[in-house]
Design an enzyme around this catalytic site. Structure first.
Site, PDB file in Angstrom:
ATOM      1  CE1 TYR A   8      -8.073 -15.351 -12.310  1.00 48.27           C
ATOM      2  CE2 TYR A   8     -10.049 -16.183 -11.127  1.00 48.27           C
ATOM      3  CZ  TYR A   8      -9.342 -15.160 -11.818  1.00 48.27           C
ATOM      4  OH  TYR A   8      -9.647 -13.796 -11.307  1.00 48.27           O
TER       5      TYR A   8
ATOM      6  NE  ARG B 230      -3.202 -11.603  -4.772  1.00 46.52           N
ATOM      7  CZ  ARG B 230      -2.940 -10.322  -4.428  1.00 46.52           C
ATOM      8  NH1 ARG B 230      -1.905  -9.807  -3.973  1.00 46.52           N
ATOM      9  NH2 ARG B 230      -4.030  -9.274  -4.643  1.00 46.52           N
TER      10      ARG B 230
ATOM     11  CG  ASP C  92       1.741 -12.615  -5.101  1.00 45.10           C
ATOM     12  OD1 ASP C  92       2.742 -12.169  -4.268  1.00 45.10           O
ATOM     13  OD2 ASP C  92       1.042 -11.785  -5.465  1.00 45.10           O
TER      14      ASP C  92
ATOM     15  CG  ASP D 122      -2.090  -9.469  -8.879  1.00 44.29           C
ATOM     16  OD1 ASP D 122      -2.581  -8.201  -8.747  1.00 44.29           O
ATOM     17  OD2 ASP D 122      -2.372 -10.203  -8.018  1.00 44.29           O
TER      18      ASP D 122
END
Length: 315
Positions: free
Chosen positions: A67, A180, A81, A39
């Site tokens: 991550y 998310r 988010d 993103d």
């Protein structure tokens, strides 16, 4: 420009396609694709294929990922988010009552093999149209859950803010996992709501962001990784004789017993393997068919040059 794989550290605020467009100009070829998007809010590792190596991306998309992220507990957003519209906040007293032990306990059911409902603003297609586009068009989108594996979900730090609690986490997960959604579900479990405020992808399979180059000043020629080296990180490798390389290059099958390292093995063969020649050039991705190896994806030497438009797989 030869075929190969590029590792890029995507900066915040641009799309993955923006990175691909920049790299196309730097590499002087249109044939560049990526092994999974990030993103605009996110940073970190993008794996790009150049020219004939775009065919290898199919085998990299499904690799597990790591991550680093920050989850803000206190309210949900419309996108799960920080880029979405904030929804109703939880009472400050409820947020203040959340302890580190409570966060750890709430993380436990979100670890391992889980059923996860993706974010409604994901790129998943619903009746041929991306879910996020349906949301933008004002539609209500309900996505089915999918089984994913979260092999690590580790809190690293806690920071108390005004009406919220920020939790830095490290996540290792299978392809298709939405960080998310983990933030959303953690907030739901704690009764506070939650959303993602930062996300950085640090690893895809055995490709690490510490190897990646920054977009500004990226030197394509020195950074490009050979298809054979990239395949070696993702798949089992077999080495061919010169004649076997020619045969596979022409689409012929090769007897397993004649391939070095496989001839005396009674163990089940992997479902796919990467076949390289004596010069360490990637000849093909192959699969066992009985006691023979059959080409699934070929990498002709002539495809080290190219200008055709690439196919860009979705993560």
């Amino acid at each position: 420009m030869n075929s190969g794989i590029l590792l890029v550290d995507k900066p915040q605020g641009i799309t993955s396609h923006d990175v691909v467009s920049r790299m196309r100009r730097l590499a002087g070829t249109r044939k560049i694709g990526h092994a999974g998007t990030l993103d605009p809010m996110a940073t970190g590792l993008l794996v790009l294929g150049v020219n004939g190596a775009t065919r290898l991306l199919h085998y990299l998309v499904g690799l597990d990922k790591e991550y680093l992220a920050t989850i803000r507990l206190g309210w949900n957003t419309t996108t799960d988010d920080a880029e979405g519209e904030a929804l109703e906040a939880a009472p400050a007293s409820v947020v203040a009552a959340v302890t580190e032990a409570a966060v750890v306990a709430a993380i436990a059911p979100l670890t391992g093999e889980i059923e996860q409902v993706p974010s409604a603003v994901s790129a998943i297609k619903v009746a041929g149209k991306r879910a996020y586009q349906r949301v933008r068009d004002g539609e209500t989108v309900e996505l089915a859950s999918r089984r994913v594996t979260v092999s690590a979900f580790e809190p690293l730090a806690f920071r108390v803010g005004d009406g919220h609690l920020d939790v830095d986490v490290r996540v290792e997960c299978s392809s298709g996992t939405y960080i998310r959604a983990l933030a959303r579900d953690l907030g739901a479990a704690l009764g506070t709501g939650g959303h993602l405020t930062a996300l950085r992808r640090t690893r895809i399979g055995r490709f690490g962001v510490d190897e990646a180059g920054e977009l500004e000043g990226f030197d394509v020629a020195s950074a490009i990784m050979s298809p054979a080296d990239a395949a070696r990180r993702a798949l089992p490798i077999v080495t061919l004789t010169a004649q076997q390389a020619v045969d596979l290059g022409h689409g012929k099958r090769v007897d397993v017993e004649a391939v070095a390292g496989l001839e005396a093995s009674d163990a089940p063969l992997p479902s796919v393997l990467a076949a390289v020649d004596l010069d360490d050039h990637l000849v093909a991705i192959v699969e066992p068919r009985g006691r023979q190896l059959k080409v699934v994806t070929g990498f002709p030497p002539a495809e080290s040059q190219g200008s055709a438009e690439s196919q860009e797989p979705e993560a």
